[in-house]
Design a protein around this motif. Structure first.
Motif: not given
Length: 112
Positions: A43-67
């Motif tokens: 677990a200590s080797v494979d542990k992933n940490y959750k983070y958040y970042t800000s994304v600016e939506v570009k012309n034509g982007d959809t939520l599915l594209d960003i996801a």
């Protein structure tokens, strides 16, 4: 005479069953401890940490594209990820507009 033999047999059987129970319990404890030791180091080797970042939506982007760009294997599906993005950003629909900033979650093995 028969009662005395039966009592002796019953006592021996009880002792044998007690020994089997104790050995089984010890085996279970040992297996549990070995699995905990193995999984904690993994677990200590494979542990992933959750983070958040800000994304600016570009012309034509959809939520599915960003996801599709930010989703990781920790999520069960792309739609589950979209639902979390919508919740984080207070969105009631899938509608987003160019220039809008969205907070998106992601996982990383790197501790930041």
């Amino acid at each position: 005479m028969i009662c005395k033999r039966f009592q002796t047999y019953a006592v021996q059987l009880t002792q044998q069953l007690l020994i089997i129970f104790i050995l089984t319990a010890l085996f279970c404890v040992m297996m549990r401890l070995s699995s905990l030791g193995g999984s904690s180091s993994k677990a200590s080797v494979d542990k992933n940490y959750k983070y958040y970042t800000s994304v600016e939506v570009k012309n034509g982007d959809t939520l599915l594209d960003i996801a599709s760009e930010y989703v990781t294997e920790e999520y069960g599906s792309l739609h589950e990820y979209v639902a979390e993005v919508k919740e984080l950003n207070g969105l009631r629909s899938d509608y987003i507009r160019s220039g809008q900033s969205l907070i998106v979650p992601y996982y990383s093995a790197e501790l930041k």
